[in-house]
Design an enzyme around this catalytic site. Structure first.
Site, PDB file in Angstrom:
ATOM      1  N   TYR A 109      79.199 112.119  95.097  1.00 22.22           N
ATOM      2  CA  TYR A 109      78.310 110.962  95.197  1.00 22.22           C
ATOM      3  C   TYR A 109      78.801 110.079  96.332  1.00 22.22           C
ATOM      4  O   TYR A 109      79.995 109.801  96.442  1.00 22.22           O
ATOM      5  CB  TYR A 109      78.327 110.173  93.881  1.00 22.22           C
ATOM      6  CG  TYR A 109      77.498 108.910  93.945  1.00 22.22           C
ATOM      7  CD1 TYR A 109      76.158 108.911  93.579  1.00 22.22           C
ATOM      8  CD2 TYR A 109      78.046 107.714  94.407  1.00 22.22           C
ATOM      9  CE1 TYR A 109      75.390 107.753  93.664  1.00 22.22           C
ATOM     10  CE2 TYR A 109      77.279 106.563  94.496  1.00 22.22           C
ATOM     11  CZ  TYR A 109      75.950 106.592  94.123  1.00 22.22           C
ATOM     12  OH  TYR A 109      75.188 105.457  94.214  1.00 22.22           O
ATOM     13  N   GLU A 197      71.793 106.127  99.691  1.00 18.42           N
ATOM     14  CA  GLU A 197      72.474 106.875  98.632  1.00 18.42           C
ATOM     15  C   GLU A 197      72.308 108.369  98.854  1.00 18.42           C
ATOM     16  O   GLU A 197      71.194 108.844  99.091  1.00 18.42           O
ATOM     17  CB  GLU A 197      71.913 106.483  97.267  1.00 18.42           C
ATOM     18  CG  GLU A 197      72.666 107.118  96.113  1.00 18.42           C
ATOM     19  CD  GLU A 197      72.000 106.833  94.771  1.00 18.42           C
ATOM     20  OE1 GLU A 197      72.577 106.079  93.965  1.00 18.42           O
ATOM     21  OE2 GLU A 197      70.904 107.369  94.521  1.00 18.42           O
TER      22      GLU A 197
END
Ligand code: GDP
Ligand code: MN
Length: 389
Positions: A109, A197
């Site tokens: 992530y 993101e």
């Protein structure tokens, strides 16, 4: 402002962030054609909507052949996809993205956003990436690393080493990560983003790092400076009422209660919603008509509040500072008359020309309720909404 994954991946490409090859399609036939231009032995077809969690909702498919690509595109195009990031109606699927499937060794992530407390951009990264990052944040927050960037220094190699260490990357991958973080950082600043993101950022079987997903949010107040970004807007993915509100320069957010609120000033709007809640009711919307409002704006605001039929009462709370109360009263009367309004309207006015405004409402014969203060106005609106429901 939000954009689609396929648009974000194009911007990633422009900033040297590796993404899988792919193309966008709005029909099964086109999906088939895109696939034929790609190499590999498997392909991923991904629904394009302005929401995440598509994987868990069945919006991402690894296809083994042309038929599977076309069938999945066919099944998804034209429908609404509900994920746990959308409301119960979901969002319309008007196109899909078809890309070469990647062989995933690890899912990480990585995101960059604004940390308001420290007034810095902050990278957030985790070795435990993939679809359950929310659970990681809630249950094992120590698996998430935060790296703040001082604006004077900008992104430095040591920032990247910190993130690489947290992801457990080797030396060669460290430099690949640095390329990606540099791209993300430069893209963020160049286009006035509010969030970028990558979830998952993957390590492939042969050790490459690739952005498998791409999400970018832009600062609404800066979009006008970037016409190429403004052109990426997809109104079909936005709340229709909120989009209409924008046209009239109204700040409007749909909520799930049944008391329509029309207020000037964001602070007063928040206080009004709190008061409605305190009296046992639930607001149908947040609406700030702005400081310098006029008759047309008030009319547009009424139309928005009433357009979906769930509103059982309207509470108007206006402080006449810049705008005069008689102007507001004229707007309310015009709207009520034009729209043949039948649901109860409670008006609380205060400020410049309040006497004139209130007497205009009283003499109209339209059965509007007036209240002396916010407390009694909210109480009355809640009571009338309950009676009507
Ligand atoms: P999201 O659920 O909306 O965040 O969509 P993502 O683009 O993140 O995809 C969800 C999941 O699908 C990923 O976490 C992967 O596990 C899987 N996935 C996506 N692309 C590929 C691919 O190329 N190969 C494989 N094996 N899995 C993929
Ligand atoms: Mn994702």
């Amino acid at each position: 402002m939000n954009i689609h994954e396929y648009q974000a991946k194009q911007l990633f490409r422009d900033f040297a962030i590796p993404v899988p090859s792919g193309g966008v399609a709005d029909s099964a036939e086109q999906a088939r054609q895109v696939m034929q231009t790609l190499s590999g032995s498997a392909w991923v077809v991904k629904v394009q909507i302005h929401a995440g969690a598509r994987g868990k909702a069945g919006g991402v498919k690894v296809a083994r052949n042309e038929q599977e690509v076309a069938d999945f595109a066919n099944a998804m195009l034209g429908r609404q996809l509900v994920t746990h990031q959308t409301d119960a109606n979901g969002l319309p699927v008007n196109c899909v993205w078809v890309e070469e499937a990647s062989a995933i060794k690890n899912e990480f992530y990585l995101s960059l956003l604004v940390d308001r407390d420290s007034e810095r951009l902050i990278f957030i990264a985790s070795a435990a990436g993939g679809m359950d990052i929310e659970a990681v944040a809630a249950e094992t927050p120590e698996k998430i690393v935060h790296v703040k960037i001082h604006p004077a220094s900008g992104l430095q190699p040591y920032h990247c080493r910190q993130v690489a260490a947290a992801l457990g990357l080797g030396k060669e991958q460290q430099s690949r990560l640095q390329t990606i973080m540099t791209g993300v950082y430069e893209l963020f600043l160049a286009k006035d983003c509010s969030q970028i993101e990558i979830n998952p950022l993957i390590e492939t079987d042969n050790g490459n790092l690739v952005a498998l997903d791409a999400k970018i949010n832009f600062d609404d107040n800066a979009v006008a400076l970037h016409p190429e970004i403004a052109a990426l807007r997809d109104a079909s993915q936005e709340d229709a009422k909120e989009a209409e509100a924008k046209q009239f320069d109204l700040n409007y957010i749909t909520l799930d209660g049944n008391i329509g609120c029309m207020v000037n000033g964001a602070g007063l709007a928040m206080a009004t919603m709190d008061m409605v809640k305190l009296k046992g009711g639930a607001p149908a919307n947040f609406l700030d008509v702005g400081g310098g409002t006029n008759k047309d704006k008030v009319k547009a605001a009424f139309k928005l509040i009433l357009s979906d039929g769930t509103t059982k009462a309207v509470l108007v709370n206006i402080f006449g500072g810049i705008v005069k109360c008689d102007v507001i009263a004229a707007g309310i009367l015009a709207a009520v008359e034009e729209m043949h309004l039948t649901i109860p309207v409670v008006v609380r006015l205060e400020g410049t020309n309040v006497e004139l405004g209130l007497s205009m409402l009283a003499e109209s014969g339209l059965g509007l309720h007036t209240a002396e203060d916010l407390n009694s106005a909210a109480e009355l609106a809640v009571k009338l909404a309950e009676e009507a429901a």
